[in-house]
Design a protein around this motif. Sequence first.
Motif, PDB file in Angstrom:
ATOM      1  N   UNK A  39      24.188  47.428  45.607  1.00 61.23           N
ATOM      2  CA  UNK A  39      24.164  46.422  44.562  1.00 61.23           C
ATOM      3  C   UNK A  39      22.817  46.480  43.860  1.00 61.23           C
ATOM      4  N   UNK A  40      22.831  46.934  42.624  1.00 65.54           N
ATOM      5  CA  UNK A  40      21.631  47.009  41.812  1.00 65.54           C
ATOM      6  C   UNK A  40      21.364  45.656  41.166  1.00 65.54           C
ATOM      7  N   UNK A  41      20.127  45.407  40.732  1.00 62.26           N
ATOM      8  CA  UNK A  41      19.814  44.128  40.087  1.00 62.26           C
ATOM      9  C   UNK A  41      20.731  43.847  38.900  1.00 62.26           C
ATOM     10  N   UNK A  42      21.338  42.670  38.894  1.00 67.70           N
ATOM     11  CA  UNK A  42      22.211  42.281  37.800  1.00 67.70           C
ATOM     12  C   UNK A  42      23.567  42.952  37.792  1.00 67.70           C
ATOM     13  N   UNK A  43      23.894  43.698  38.830  1.00 65.14           N
ATOM     14  CA  UNK A  43      25.155  44.428  38.889  1.00 65.14           C
ATOM     15  C   UNK A  43      26.020  43.962  40.052  1.00 65.14           C
ATOM     16  N   UNK A  44      27.314  44.276  39.982  1.00 65.19           N
ATOM     17  CA  UNK A  44      28.224  44.016  41.085  1.00 65.19           C
ATOM     18  C   UNK A  44      28.006  45.037  42.194  1.00 65.19           C
ATOM     19  N   UNK A  45      28.342  44.653  43.412  1.00 65.99           N
ATOM     20  CA  UNK A  45      28.304  45.588  44.516  1.00 65.99           C
ATOM     21  C   UNK A  45      29.356  46.673  44.291  1.00 65.99           C
ATOM     22  N   UNK A  46      28.977  47.927  44.495  1.00 68.26           N
ATOM     23  CA  UNK A  46      29.893  49.028  44.270  1.00 68.26           C
ATOM     24  C   UNK A  46      29.950  49.950  45.479  1.00 68.26           C
ATOM     25  N   UNK A  47      31.115  50.516  45.718  1.00 67.77           N
ATOM     26  CA  UNK A  47      31.307  51.496  46.775  1.00 67.77           C
ATOM     27  C   UNK A  47      30.847  52.852  46.254  1.00 67.77           C
ATOM     28  N   UNK A  48      29.919  53.488  46.981  1.00 67.58           N
ATOM     29  CA  UNK A  48      29.395  54.773  46.527  1.00 67.58           C
ATOM     30  C   UNK A  48      29.905  55.950  47.349  1.00 67.58           C
ATOM     31  N   UNK A  49      30.390  55.705  48.553  1.00 70.12           N
ATOM     32  CA  UNK A  49      30.903  56.797  49.360  1.00 70.12           C
ATOM     33  C   UNK A  49      31.577  56.306  50.618  1.00 70.12           C
ATOM     34  N   UNK A  50      32.483  57.117  51.154  1.00 74.16           N
ATOM     35  CA  UNK A  50      33.219  56.768  52.364  1.00 74.16           C
ATOM     36  C   UNK A  50      33.242  57.947  53.330  1.00 74.16           C
ATOM     37  N   UNK A  51      33.535  57.630  54.584  1.00 78.72           N
ATOM     38  CA  UNK A  51      33.719  58.659  55.603  1.00 78.72           C
ATOM     39  C   UNK A  51      34.811  58.203  56.549  1.00 78.72           C
ATOM     40  N   UNK A  52      35.738  59.092  56.869  1.00 79.73           N
ATOM     41  CA  UNK A  52      36.814  58.774  57.791  1.00 79.73           C
ATOM     42  C   UNK A  52      36.348  58.958  59.225  1.00 79.73           C
ATOM     43  N   UNK A  53      37.168  58.508  60.163  1.00 79.52           N
ATOM     44  CA  UNK A  53      36.830  58.663  61.573  1.00 79.52           C
ATOM     45  C   UNK A  53      36.715  60.128  61.965  1.00 79.52           C
ATOM     46  N   UNK A  54      37.398  60.998  61.230  1.00 77.96           N
ATOM     47  CA  UNK A  54      37.335  62.423  61.490  1.00 77.96           C
ATOM     48  C   UNK A  54      36.214  63.145  60.768  1.00 77.96           C
ATOM     49  N   UNK A  55      35.472  62.431  59.904  1.00 75.98           N
ATOM     50  CA  UNK A  55      34.327  63.017  59.236  1.00 75.98           C
ATOM     51  C   UNK A  55      34.535  63.458  57.806  1.00 75.98           C
ATOM     52  N   UNK A  56      35.713  63.261  57.249  1.00 79.24           N
ATOM     53  CA  UNK A  56      35.945  63.599  55.846  1.00 79.24           C
ATOM     54  C   UNK A  56      35.251  62.594  54.945  1.00 79.24           C
ATOM     55  N   UNK A  57      34.563  63.075  53.912  1.00 71.33           N
ATOM     56  CA  UNK A  57      33.789  62.204  53.038  1.00 71.33           C
ATOM     57  C   UNK A  57      34.273  62.249  51.603  1.00 71.33           C
ATOM     58  N   UNK A  58      33.925  61.196  50.865  1.00 73.68           N
ATOM     59  CA  UNK A  58      34.228  61.102  49.449  1.00 73.68           C
ATOM     60  C   UNK A  58      33.107  60.307  48.800  1.00 73.68           C
ATOM     61  N   UNK A  59      32.731  60.670  47.562  1.00 74.54           N
ATOM     62  CA  UNK A  59      31.607  60.049  46.885  1.00 74.54           C
ATOM     63  C   UNK A  59      31.935  59.765  45.435  1.00 74.54           C
ATOM     64  N   UNK A  60      31.277  58.752  44.899  1.00 74.22           N
ATOM     65  CA  UNK A  60      31.366  58.507  43.475  1.00 74.22           C
ATOM     66  C   UNK A  60      30.626  59.640  42.763  1.00 74.22           C
ATOM     67  N   UNK A  61      31.069  59.970  41.557  1.00 75.57           N
ATOM     68  CA  UNK A  61      30.544  61.139  40.862  1.00 75.57           C
ATOM     69  C   UNK A  61      29.045  61.162  40.670  1.00 75.57           C
ATOM     70  N   UNK A  62      28.430  60.014  40.454  1.00 79.49           N
ATOM     71  CA  UNK A  62      27.010  59.961  40.148  1.00 79.49           C
ATOM     72  C   UNK A  62      26.108  60.337  41.320  1.00 79.49           C
ATOM     73  N   UNK A  63      26.646  60.350  42.543  1.00 81.46           N
ATOM     74  CA  UNK A  63      25.828  60.649  43.718  1.00 81.46           C
ATOM     75  C   UNK A  63      26.214  61.953  44.394  1.00 81.46           C
ATOM     76  N   UNK A  64      27.251  62.615  43.927  1.00 85.26           N
ATOM     77  CA  UNK A  64      27.674  63.871  44.543  1.00 85.26           C
ATOM     78  C   UNK A  64      26.558  64.907  44.481  1.00 85.26           C
ATOM     79  N   UNK A  65      26.352  65.582  45.602  1.00 90.27           N
ATOM     80  CA  UNK A  65      25.298  66.575  45.689  1.00 90.27           C
ATOM     81  C   UNK A  65      23.972  66.016  46.137  1.00 90.27           C
TER      82      UNK A  65
END
Length: 119
Positions: A39-65
């Motif tokens: 949650x950045x100043x003045x912004x809503x809380x946002x999901x930036x990435x996830x990980x499953x119990x098996x280790x598979x990940x997913x990210x929002x485009x702005x943070x990939x890499x």
Amino acid sequence: QVQFVESGGDLVQPGGSLRLSCAASGSIFGVSTMGWYRQAPGKQRELVGTITSGGATNYVGSVKGRFTISRDNAKNTMYLQINSLKPEDTAVYYCNAVSSTGRYIIPSWGQGTQVTVSS
């Protein structure tokens, strides 16, 4: 009920790196998916990435890499390695379990950990 405590945030210069930790009060083995939010100043809380119990990940485009999520189920801990930090990454970072529909599961958020990127 599982609770999470975030740590590792700091004041860093652009281009720097941080490793954030999310420690669970109980076993996370049964949690299918966990996620990092910010949650950045003045912004809503946002999901930036996830990980499953098996280790598979997913990210929002702005943070990939730059952002890498990992988890150690034996230690009941999830991590967020952030490289090449940018000023726009400045936010309070939180963790939570994530439902199959992409919603957070634990209704009470922790204190989060502050990441500030500034020169």
